[in-house]
Design an enzyme around this catalytic site. Structure first.
Site, PDB file in Angstrom:
ATOM      1  N   GLY A 121       0.328  -2.051  77.965  1.00 17.16           N
ATOM      2  CA  GLY A 121       0.401  -2.208  76.513  1.00 17.16           C
ATOM      3  C   GLY A 121       1.513  -1.398  75.880  1.00 17.16           C
ATOM      4  N   ASP A 156      -4.498  -2.930  84.091  1.00 16.22           N
ATOM      5  CA  ASP A 156      -4.547  -3.712  82.849  1.00 16.22           C
ATOM      6  C   ASP A 156      -5.144  -5.067  83.181  1.00 16.22           C
ATOM      7  OD1 ASP A 156      -3.806  -5.089  80.285  1.00 16.22           O
ATOM      8  OD2 ASP A 156      -2.606  -3.285  79.984  1.00 16.22           O
ATOM      9  N   ASP A 209      -2.178  13.495  65.808  1.00 10.15           N
ATOM     10  CA  ASP A 209      -2.335  14.112  64.477  1.00 10.15           C
ATOM     11  C   ASP A 209      -1.676  15.494  64.456  1.00 10.15           C
ATOM     12  OD1 ASP A 209      -3.940  11.918  63.600  1.00 10.15           O
ATOM     13  OD2 ASP A 209      -5.606  12.761  64.744  1.00 10.15           O
ATOM     14  N   HIS A 229     -10.371  11.300  64.021  1.00 11.93           N
ATOM     15  CA  HIS A 229      -9.065  10.605  64.038  1.00 11.93           C
ATOM     16  C   HIS A 229      -9.126   9.328  63.201  1.00 11.93           C
ATOM     17  CE1 HIS A 229      -5.160   9.256  65.282  1.00 11.93           C
ATOM     18  NE2 HIS A 229      -5.684   8.110  65.697  1.00 11.93           N
TER      19      HIS A 229
END
Ligand SMILES: NC(=O)c1ccc[n+]([C@@H]2O[C@H](COP(=O)([O-])OP(=O)(O)OC[C@H]3O[C@@H](n4cnc5c(N)ncnc54)[C@H](O)[C@@H]3O)[C@@H](O)[C@H]2O)c1
Ligand SMILES: O=C(O)C[C@H](O)C(=O)O
Length: 351
Positions: A49, A72, A188, A215
């Site tokens: 991804g 994946d 963050d 988050h």
């Protein structure tokens, strides 16, 4: 920590090399290599991804990694072939689809999960719950079965719910060790360091902003009163920085205009965090990062705060420290939203 002894054979076995790799009787399978460098075995689930690909590349460059499994449900053979040509130490193996999940997970020391759908403009992270909850549940069932002692880093959103989902799956399997399950909130912190450094005219590498809570939106609570080096902010600066840090993900989602969310900065943050976990596993001292973990720092069962990482994962969770009035108000808002998101995750597995 394990030594890899099957380096070339496994590359060949998993990549189905084309005839051009097998000229004159020499294939990757019978080259003379005896084994890879000592290090840790790491799996990335969702490796093809937007996050998974740069994360795989950066993990392949990490000298602490000896074996890198790329799993994946689509496109993992191509990504694996590509990454495996990098002349760094880690042996790369690719795995495609649910029937190869168990092979991908067996023997892993660290599993990093960026599998799942990202946001589009106008969506909240919670809007991803319906798809990503099931993905994380299935992957964690595999972890419970195949590598129950692995450290697990959860990136898939909504982290405030997917970490509780993982915990419930592990509890049901009888493998839950709260020290080994960590929601990745590192982006963050990375954003907070960058934005604060911009405002103060400092080098971001010299800035350390603790970001606690969770988050998503108001659950992302930067503690500007505790930054290093110690600095003070005007009320306008505090308001600007808190809002920008809380909305950093949305800033990227809107800029990408439908093409996904943060991938490159996230891969950077994920590797920074995974590297800290590996240094902890190696027994290095004083490895401290913020993460969303099973916690008693507040009355909530999960909370992000500074943790010390060691051989067993989270070995110490630090209290929040003194908060100013602005942060205390933010904390109450964060806890209210977090409680709902945590309960939603727990309920998803228990139902
Ligand atoms: N924690 C954070 O700070 C943070 C930051 C950015 C993005 N995210 C989240 O990370 C997730 C992935 O984002 P992305 O941009 O890489 O998305 P993406 O769509 O580009 O990639 C996701 C990958 O997951 C794979 N996948 C889907 N179902 C799977 C399954 N069952 N098993 C294994 N792989 C599966 C897809 O095939 C795809 O390759 C999203 O949920 C996003 O919201 C979290
Ligand atoms: O914002 C998103 O949806 C992705 C991620 O959580 C981020 O913070 O960038």
């Amino acid at each position: 920590m394990q030594r890899s002894a099957e380096r070339i054979a496994t590359i060949s076995a998993h990549l189905n090399p084309s005839p051009s790799h097998q000229m004159e009787g020499l294939s990757a399978a019978n080259c003379r290599a005896k084994g890879g460098s000592p290090g840790f075995k790491v799996a990335i689930l969702g490796a093809a991804g937007g996050i998974g690909q740069p994360l795989a590349m950066l993990m392949k460059m990490n000298p602490l990694v000896s074996v890198l499994h790329l799993y994946d449900v689509a496109n993992s053979p191509g990504v694996t072939a590509d990454i495996s040509h990098m002349d760094t130490g880690a042996v790369v193996r690719g795995f495609l689809g649910p029937q190869q999940l168990e092979d991908a997970l067996t023997g892993m020391d660290l599993v990093v999960i960026p599998a799942g759908v990202p946001r589009k403009p106008g969506m909240t992270r919670d809007d991803l719950f319906n798809i990503n909850a099931g993905i994380v549940k299935t992957l964690c069932e595999g972890i419970a079965k195949c590598c129950p002692k692995a450290i697990v880093n959860i990136i898939s959103n909504p982290v405030n719910s997917t970490v509780p989902i993982a915990a419930e799956v592990f509890k049901m399997a009888g493998t839950f060790d709260p020290r080994r399950l960590l929601g990745v909130t590192m982006l963050d912190v990375v954003r907070a360091n960058t934005f604060v450094a911009e405002v103060l005219g400092l080098d971001p590498r010299e800035v350390d902003v603790p970001v606690v809570g969770g988050h998503a939106g108001v659950t992302i609570l930067p503690l500007l009163s505790q930054i290093k080096p110690p600095c003070s902010f005007t009320p306008a600066e505090t308001e600007y920085l808190t809002s920008r840090i809380q909305n950093g993900g949305t800033e990227v989602v809107e800029a990408k205009a439908g093409a996904g969310s943060a991938t490159l900065s996230m891969a950077y943050a994920a590797v920074k965090f995974a590297d800290a976990c590996l240094h902890g596993l190696r027994g290095d001292a004083a490895i401290i990062q913020c993460a969303f973990v099973s916690s008693q720092v507040t009355e909530l069962p999960f909370f992000a705060s500074k943790v010390r990482l060691g051989r067993s994962g989270v070995e110490e969770i630090f209290p929040l420290g003194p908060l100013n009035e602005y942060e205390r108000t933010g904390l109450e808002k964060a806890k209210k939203e977090l409680a709902t998101s945590i309960q939603k995750g727990v309920g998803f597995v228990k139902k």
